[in-house]
Scaffold this motif. Structure first.
Motif, mmCIF file in Angstrom:
data_model
loop_
_atom_site.group_PDB
_atom_site.id
_atom_site.type_symbol
_atom_site.label_atom_id
_atom_site.label_comp_id
_atom_site.label_asym_id
_atom_site.label_seq_id
_atom_site.Cartn_x
_atom_site.Cartn_y
_atom_site.Cartn_z
ATOM 1 N N ALA A 196 1.098 3.975 -3.187
ATOM 2 C CA ALA A 196 0.486 5.264 -2.845
ATOM 3 C C ALA A 196 0.866 6.332 -3.871
ATOM 4 N N GLY A 197 -0.148 6.996 -4.400
ATOM 5 C CA GLY A 197 0.066 8.083 -5.349
ATOM 6 C C GLY A 197 0.409 7.662 -6.756
ATOM 7 N N SER A 217 0.834 -1.208 0.000
ATOM 8 C CA SER A 217 0.000 0.000 0.000
ATOM 9 C C SER A 217 0.862 1.249 0.000
ATOM 10 N N LEU A 218 1.925 1.234 0.776
ATOM 11 C CA LEU A 218 2.850 2.370 0.769
ATOM 12 C C LEU A 218 3.547 2.497 -0.582
ATOM 13 N N CYS A 263 -5.458 1.021 -3.878
ATOM 14 C CA CYS A 263 -4.687 2.252 -3.668
ATOM 15 C C CYS A 263 -4.969 3.305 -4.728
#
Length: 332
Positions: free
Chosen positions: A71-72, A67-68, A108
Motif C-alpha cells: 500500500a502506497g 496488499s497492506l 496495489c
C-alpha cells in the motif's frame, strides 16, 4: 518546501540481495524503504529496522498481508528464494510465489518494479537444458510485463563472490578456496565457461543494492532492459591465481572438460549449478543472452547510486582481488 519521499517496498528484504538493496536505498533521503519479511522478530529484520527501514510482516502467498505491505508504494524490488523448503512442502514452486507477489504489487498500484530474474534457459536451448531456478523466474518476469506497471526491469545477478565463503560451494568446485586436497592444494575445478571465459562475478553485499538503487533513480531509462549484475569479469584460472597471490596458499586450477564431472552428488542444487555451465557453453560464454558480459552498465548504475547517497561509499565496483583481500587476506 516539502520534499515528498518515494516509498520502495523490498520483498526478500532479509536475504543477501534484499538486504543489500535496503541498505543502499536507505542512504538516499528521497526514498523510504519498507522491508517485507515473514519473521519481523528475526535478527536480520531487527537490523534493517535499526537502519531505518519499516519492517512489515507478509507471507508471499497471503494476498491480504501483501496488499497492506504494498500500500502506497511507488516502487518495489522483488527477490524470491527458489530453494525455499516451504515451497516444496506446499507443493508449489517459485513461479507460483513470484506471480502472486507481482500480481498483488500491480493491483496495489506499484508503478515501478525491479525483479531479480533469471534466464529462460529451457526456451533458449530449445528444450535441451532446464534450470528451474532460472526458468521459473523468467516466467514470473514475463508475467510482470503483462501487468499495469509503468516500468519493469529484470536484473540478473552474476556469480556471488560471497559463494567463495561457503563450504558447500567449495566442495562443489574441488575444495577451492576453503578445503585443501590430499596434496595440500586449494584446487579449483570448474567446467569451462565458453567463449573468452568471461565469467561474471559480483559482490552482492557491496554492489548489488547500488545497482538496483541506480535503476530506481531513472526507471524509464531501464524499462525492460536486462541489467547484468556484474562487478568484474574474470575467468576461473585467474581467480585461482589471484587467491594464491593474496593468501600465499598453494592453489591450482584444473578445468573440467565435461561439466558432468562436477561433484554434484546427485543433489538438485548442485546439478543446477552444473547446468549453468552447460548453458553458458552453449552460448559461447554470453550467459546473459543480451550480448557480451560487461561491467559498464553496472558501473554506470553504481556511480549514480553513490551520487544519490551524497557521495557516501566508493564508486568503483568490488573486484575479486579486493574481495579476497578483505575476506581472506592474512586469515588462512
Amino acid at each position: 518546501m516539502t520534499i515528498t519521499t518515494k516509498l520502495i517496498t523490498v520483498v526478500g528484504a532479509t536475504g543477501r540481495q534484499g538486504s543489500s538493496v535496503v541498505s543502499s536505498l536507505l542512504q538516499n533521503p528521497n526514498f523510504r524503504v519498507r522491508a517485507i519479511t515473514r519473521t519481523p522478530s528475526s535478527p536480520k529484520a531487527r537490523h534493517l529496522a535499526s537502519l531505518g527501514a519499516e519492517v512489515v510482516k507478509a507471507d508471499g502467498f497471503n494476498t491480504e498481508e501483501l496488499s497492506l505491505a504494498f500500500a502506497g508504494s511507488w516502487g518495489a524490488f522483488v527477490n524470491t528464494n527458489s530453494e525455499d523448503p516451504e515451497l516444496l512442502a506446499k507443493g508449489l514452486n517459485d513461479e507460483d510465489l513470484g506471480r502472486n507477489i507481482i500480481s498483488t504489487a500491480a493491483a496495489c498500484g506499484v508503478q515501478h518494479l525491479v525483479y531479480s530474474s533469471g534466464l529462460p534457459v529451457f526456451e533458449l536451448s530449445n528444450g535441451a537444458i532446464s534450470i528451474p531456478g532460472l526458468d521459473l523466474k523468467s516466467k514470473v518476469y514475463t508475467h510482470a510485463t503483462t501487468l499495469p506497471f509503468r516500468t519493469t526491469t529484470p536484473i540478473i545477478a552474476g556469480w556471488f563472490m560471497e559463494n567463495l565463503l561457503e563450504r558447500e560451494y567449495a566442495d562443489l568446485f574441488g575444495g577451492f578456496p576453503l578445503i585443501p586436497d590430499e596434496e595440500g592444494y586449494l584446487t579449483y575445478k570448474t567446467p569451462l565457461w565458453g567463449g573468452k571465459e568471461d565469467f561474471p562475478w559480483i559482490s552482492i553485499t557491496d554492489d548489488f543494492g547500488d545497482l538496483v538503487h541506480g535503476v530506481f533513480l531513472n526507471p524509464g531509462r531501464w524499462n525492460r532492459r536486462v541489467v547484468q549484475g556484474v562487478g568484474q569479469v574474470s575467468g576461473s584460472e585467474g581467480v585461482s591465481k589471484v587467491f594464491g597471490e593474496v593468501t600465499g596458499k598453494k592453489t591450482r586450477y584444473i578445468p573440467l572438460l565435461d561439466p558432468q564431472d562436477m561433484n554434484t552428488q546427485g543433489e538438485f542444487w548442485r546439478e543446477q549449478e552444473r547446468d549453468v555451465f552447460v548453458f553458458a557453453q552453449s552460448r559461447d560464454g554470453e550467459y546473459f543472452c543480451n550480448g557480451p558480459t560487461e561491467v559498464e552498465t553496472a558501473g554506470e548504475l553504481k556511480r549514480a547510486a553513490v551520487r544519490a547517497k551524497g557521495g557516501e561509499g566508493r564508486e568503483e565496483l568490488m573486484t575479486v582481488r579486493e574481495f579476497m583481500e578483505r575476506e581472506f587476506g592474512g586469515k588462512l
